[in-house]
Design a protein around this motif. Structure first.
Motif, PDB file in Angstrom:
ATOM      1  N   SER A   6       0.832  -1.200   0.000  1.00 54.29           N
ATOM      2  CA  SER A   6       0.000   0.000   0.000  1.00 54.29           C
ATOM      3  C   SER A   6       0.870   1.256   0.000  1.00 54.29           C
ATOM      4  CB  SER A   6      -0.972  -0.006   1.174  1.00 54.29           C
ATOM      5  OG  SER A   6      -0.303  -0.165   2.392  1.00 54.29           O
ATOM      6  N   LYS A   7       2.011   1.207   0.682  1.00 61.07           N
ATOM      7  CA  LYS A   7       2.914   2.368   0.662  1.00 61.07           C
ATOM      8  C   LYS A   7       3.507   2.562  -0.735  1.00 61.07           C
ATOM      9  CE  LYS A   7       4.182   2.644   5.478  1.00 61.07           C
ATOM     10  NZ  LYS A   7       5.273   2.863   6.422  1.00 61.07           N
ATOM     11  N   LEU A   8       3.861   1.470  -1.386  1.00 58.96           N
ATOM     12  CA  LEU A   8       4.401   1.567  -2.740  1.00 58.96           C
ATOM     13  C   LEU A   8       3.353   2.135  -3.697  1.00 58.96           C
ATOM     14  CD1 LEU A   8       6.608   1.047  -4.834  1.00 58.96           C
ATOM     15  CD2 LEU A   8       5.723  -1.278  -5.066  1.00 58.96           C
ATOM     16  N   LEU A   9       2.124   1.669  -3.592  1.00 62.54           N
ATOM     17  CA  LEU A   9       1.058   2.204  -4.440  1.00 62.54           C
ATOM     18  C   LEU A   9       0.835   3.690  -4.171  1.00 62.54           C
ATOM     19  CD1 LEU A   9      -1.446  -0.772  -4.348  1.00 62.54           C
ATOM     20  CD2 LEU A   9      -0.190   0.065  -6.344  1.00 62.54           C
ATOM     21  N   ASN A  10       0.850   4.091  -2.896  1.00 62.10           N
ATOM     22  CA  ASN A  10       0.660   5.507  -2.578  1.00 62.10           C
ATOM     23  C   ASN A  10       1.823   6.353  -3.102  1.00 62.10           C
ATOM     24  OD1 ASN A  10      -1.659   4.688  -1.381  1.00 62.10           O
ATOM     25  ND2 ASN A  10      -1.169   5.426   0.654  1.00 62.10           N
ATOM     26  N   LEU A  11       3.040   5.814  -3.020  1.00 63.62           N
ATOM     27  CA  LEU A  11       4.191   6.527  -3.577  1.00 63.62           C
ATOM     28  C   LEU A  11       4.043   6.672  -5.088  1.00 63.62           C
ATOM     29  CD1 LEU A  11       7.003   7.794  -3.269  1.00 63.62           C
ATOM     30  CD2 LEU A  11       7.961   5.491  -3.517  1.00 63.62           C
ATOM     31  N   LEU A  12       3.611   5.604  -5.751  1.00 60.44           N
ATOM     32  CA  LEU A  12       3.400   5.672  -7.200  1.00 60.44           C
ATOM     33  C   LEU A  12       2.292   6.658  -7.564  1.00 60.44           C
ATOM     34  CD1 LEU A  12       3.794   1.920  -8.205  1.00 60.44           C
ATOM     35  CD2 LEU A  12       5.352   3.803  -8.722  1.00 60.44           C
ATOM     36  N   LEU A  14       1.553   9.336  -5.897  1.00 61.62           N
ATOM     37  CA  LEU A  14       2.150  10.652  -5.695  1.00 61.62           C
ATOM     38  C   LEU A  14       3.065  11.016  -6.863  1.00 61.62           C
ATOM     39  CD1 LEU A  14       2.489  13.057  -3.757  1.00 61.62           C
ATOM     40  CD2 LEU A  14       4.343  11.795  -2.677  1.00 61.62           C
ATOM     41  N   LEU A  15       3.939  10.098  -7.240  1.00 63.85           N
ATOM     42  CA  LEU A  15       4.891  10.380  -8.323  1.00 63.85           C
ATOM     43  C   LEU A  15       4.208  10.541  -9.672  1.00 63.85           C
ATOM     44  CD1 LEU A  15       7.816   7.982  -7.336  1.00 63.85           C
ATOM     45  CD2 LEU A  15       7.677  10.465  -7.016  1.00 63.85           C
ATOM     46  N   THR A  16       3.237   9.687  -9.963  1.00 64.97           N
ATOM     47  CA  THR A  16       2.562   9.799 -11.266  1.00 64.97           C
ATOM     48  C   THR A  16       1.690  11.046 -11.354  1.00 64.97           C
ATOM     49  OG1 THR A  16       0.768   8.326 -10.554  1.00 64.97           O
ATOM     50  CG2 THR A  16       2.611   7.324 -11.771  1.00 64.97           C
ATOM     51  N   SER A  17       1.249  11.557 -10.208  1.00 60.93           N
ATOM     52  CA  SER A  17       0.468  12.799 -10.243  1.00 60.93           C
ATOM     53  C   SER A  17       1.335  13.985 -10.650  1.00 60.93           C
ATOM     54  CB  SER A  17      -0.187  13.066  -8.885  1.00 60.93           C
ATOM     55  OG  SER A  17       0.773  13.484  -7.926  1.00 60.93           O
ATOM     56  N   LEU A  18       2.619  13.890 -10.446  1.00 61.52           N
ATOM     57  CA  LEU A  18       3.519  15.004 -10.753  1.00 61.52           C
ATOM     58  C   LEU A  18       3.869  15.122 -12.229  1.00 61.52           C
ATOM     59  CD1 LEU A  18       5.975  14.627  -7.745  1.00 61.52           C
ATOM     60  CD2 LEU A  18       4.218  16.383  -8.055  1.00 61.52           C
ATOM     61  N   ILE A  19       3.625  14.064 -13.007  1.00 57.13           N
ATOM     62  CA  ILE A  19       4.036  14.112 -14.414  1.00 57.13           C
ATOM     63  C   ILE A  19       2.902  14.506 -15.352  1.00 57.13           C
ATOM     64  CG2 ILE A  19       5.956  12.506 -14.133  1.00 57.13           C
ATOM     65  CD1 ILE A  19       4.145  10.332 -15.379  1.00 57.13           C
ATOM     66  N   GLY A  20       1.762  14.898 -14.788  1.00 56.79           N
ATOM     67  CA  GLY A  20       0.684  15.406 -15.639  1.00 56.79           C
ATOM     68  C   GLY A  20       1.192  16.602 -16.429  1.00 56.79           C
ATOM     69  N   TYR A  21       0.790  16.694 -17.671  1.00 53.55           N
ATOM     70  CA  TYR A  21       1.278  17.727 -18.581  1.00 53.55           C
ATOM     71  C   TYR A  21       0.111  18.593 -19.028  1.00 53.55           C
ATOM     72  CZ  TYR A  21       3.376  19.754 -22.798  1.00 53.55           C
ATOM     73  OH  TYR A  21       3.842  20.617 -23.758  1.00 53.55           O
ATOM     74  N   LEU A  22       0.307  19.903 -18.974  1.00 56.15           N
ATOM     75  CA  LEU A  22      -0.746  20.849 -19.356  1.00 56.15           C
ATOM     76  C   LEU A  22      -0.250  21.774 -20.457  1.00 56.15           C
ATOM     77  CD1 LEU A  22      -1.553  21.783 -15.691  1.00 56.15           C
ATOM     78  CD2 LEU A  22      -3.134  20.615 -17.181  1.00 56.15           C
ATOM     79  N   GLY A 114      -3.886   4.606 -14.378  1.00 55.15           N
ATOM     80  CA  GLY A 114      -3.581   3.185 -14.247  1.00 55.15           C
ATOM     81  C   GLY A 114      -3.242   2.781 -12.823  1.00 55.15           C
ATOM     82  N   VAL A 115      -2.393   3.558 -12.161  1.00 56.13           N
ATOM     83  CA  VAL A 115      -2.036   3.251 -10.770  1.00 56.13           C
ATOM     84  C   VAL A 115      -3.260   3.388  -9.871  1.00 56.13           C
ATOM     85  CG1 VAL A 115      -0.612   3.950  -8.796  1.00 56.13           C
ATOM     86  CG2 VAL A 115       0.406   3.828 -11.061  1.00 56.13           C
ATOM     87  N   SER A 116      -4.128   4.330 -10.162  1.00 53.99           N
ATOM     88  CA  SER A 116      -5.365   4.473  -9.380  1.00 53.99           C
ATOM     89  C   SER A 116      -6.228   3.226  -9.508  1.00 53.99           C
ATOM     90  CB  SER A 116      -6.164   5.690  -9.852  1.00 53.99           C
ATOM     91  OG  SER A 116      -5.470   6.879  -9.554  1.00 53.99           O
ATOM     92  N   ALA A 117      -6.360   2.713 -10.725  1.00 57.25           N
ATOM     93  CA  ALA A 117      -7.147   1.493 -10.946  1.00 57.25           C
ATOM     94  C   ALA A 117      -6.523   0.309 -10.197  1.00 57.25           C
ATOM     95  CB  ALA A 117      -7.250   1.198 -12.434  1.00 57.25           C
ATOM     96  N   ILE A 118      -5.216   0.193 -10.249  1.00 52.65           N
ATOM     97  CA  ILE A 118      -4.520  -0.884  -9.533  1.00 52.65           C
ATOM     98  C   ILE A 118      -4.710  -0.733  -8.030  1.00 52.65           C
ATOM     99  CG2 ILE A 118      -2.234  -1.823  -8.982  1.00 52.65           C
ATOM    100  CD1 ILE A 118      -1.481  -1.089 -11.938  1.00 52.65           C
ATOM    101  N   THR A 119      -4.642   0.491  -7.533  1.00 51.50           N
ATOM    102  CA  THR A 119      -4.806   0.753  -6.102  1.00 51.50           C
ATOM    103  C   THR A 119      -6.212   0.398  -5.643  1.00 51.50           C
ATOM    104  OG1 THR A 119      -3.159   2.525  -6.205  1.00 51.50           O
ATOM    105  CG2 THR A 119      -4.646   2.525  -4.301  1.00 51.50           C
ATOM    106  N   ILE A 120      -7.217   0.764  -6.418  1.00 49.91           N
ATOM    107  CA  ILE A 120      -8.601   0.418  -6.077  1.00 49.91           C
ATOM    108  C   ILE A 120      -8.755  -1.092  -6.020  1.00 49.91           C
ATOM    109  CG2 ILE A 120     -10.989   0.461  -6.922  1.00 49.91           C
ATOM    110  CD1 ILE A 120     -10.305   3.317  -8.030  1.00 49.91           C
ATOM    111  N   ARG A 121      -8.220  -1.765  -7.016  1.00 52.27           N
ATOM    112  CA  ARG A 121      -8.299  -3.228  -7.047  1.00 52.27           C
ATOM    113  C   ARG A 121      -7.566  -3.841  -5.849  1.00 52.27           C
ATOM    114  NH1 ARG A 121      -9.192  -7.740 -10.292  1.00 52.27           N
ATOM    115  NH2 ARG A 121      -7.544  -9.312 -10.179  1.00 52.27           N
ATOM    116  N   TYR A 122      -6.405  -3.319  -5.539  1.00 46.52           N
ATOM    117  CA  TYR A 122      -5.620  -3.825  -4.411  1.00 46.52           C
ATOM    118  C   TYR A 122      -6.411  -3.708  -3.106  1.00 46.52           C
ATOM    119  CZ  TYR A 122      -2.258  -3.899  -0.631  1.00 46.52           C
ATOM    120  OH  TYR A 122      -1.617  -4.174   0.544  1.00 46.52           O
ATOM    121  N   TYR A 123      -6.965  -2.545  -2.854  1.00 46.99           N
ATOM    122  CA  TYR A 123      -7.701  -2.342  -1.599  1.00 46.99           C
ATOM    123  C   TYR A 123      -8.981  -3.162  -1.560  1.00 46.99           C
ATOM    124  CZ  TYR A 123      -4.698   1.199   0.437  1.00 46.99           C
ATOM    125  OH  TYR A 123      -3.635   1.844   1.009  1.00 46.99           O
TER     126      TYR A 123
END
Length: 128
Positions: A6-12, A14-22, A114-123
């Protein structure tokens, strides 16, 4: 092991939220981590200039995700709240990218989605 996952998923998240491009009018473009640097600077120098729901909610969500990384057992509720707060912005960026056929915006949001979908499934599987 469960807490580590769960910590790894939360870290992912956090990190993937930073690479959004506008991209926006006048040839402006930036990644979310670049925009956040500006926001954090303005938060100290001129706080009223950054008070907007699309700034406050995602930033608070990232702080909440950061907090979960230091919890012994990461909070499922805080994780889901954080995904929602960040998802508001990143799904909007995805939709705008899709509507304007801007592949950079679309591709930059897919890791978070994608990480959000994996996190939902994990929980759902791990904690019922």
């Amino acid at each position: 092991m469960e807490n580590m996952n769960s910590k790894l998923l939360n870290l992912l998240l956090l990190l993937t939220s930073l690479i959004g491009y506008l991209e926006w009018g006048g040839g402006n473009e930036a990644f979310l981590f670049q925009i956040e640097g500006d926001v954090l600077f303005k938060l100290v120098t001129n706080p009223t200039s950054v008070i907007h729901p699309f700034i406050v909610f995602p930033l608070a969500a990232q702080v909440a995700l950061l907090v979960t990384l230091f919890q012994k057992k990461p909070s499922k509720r805080m994780t889901f709240w954080s995904m929602g707060g960040l998802g508001i912005l990143l799904v909007l960026v995805f939709v705008i990218g899709w509507m304007t056929l801007n592949y950079k915006m679309i591709v930059s949001t897919l890791p978070f989605i994608g990480v959000s979908a994996i996190t939902i499934r994990y929980y759902r599987l791990a904690r019922g």
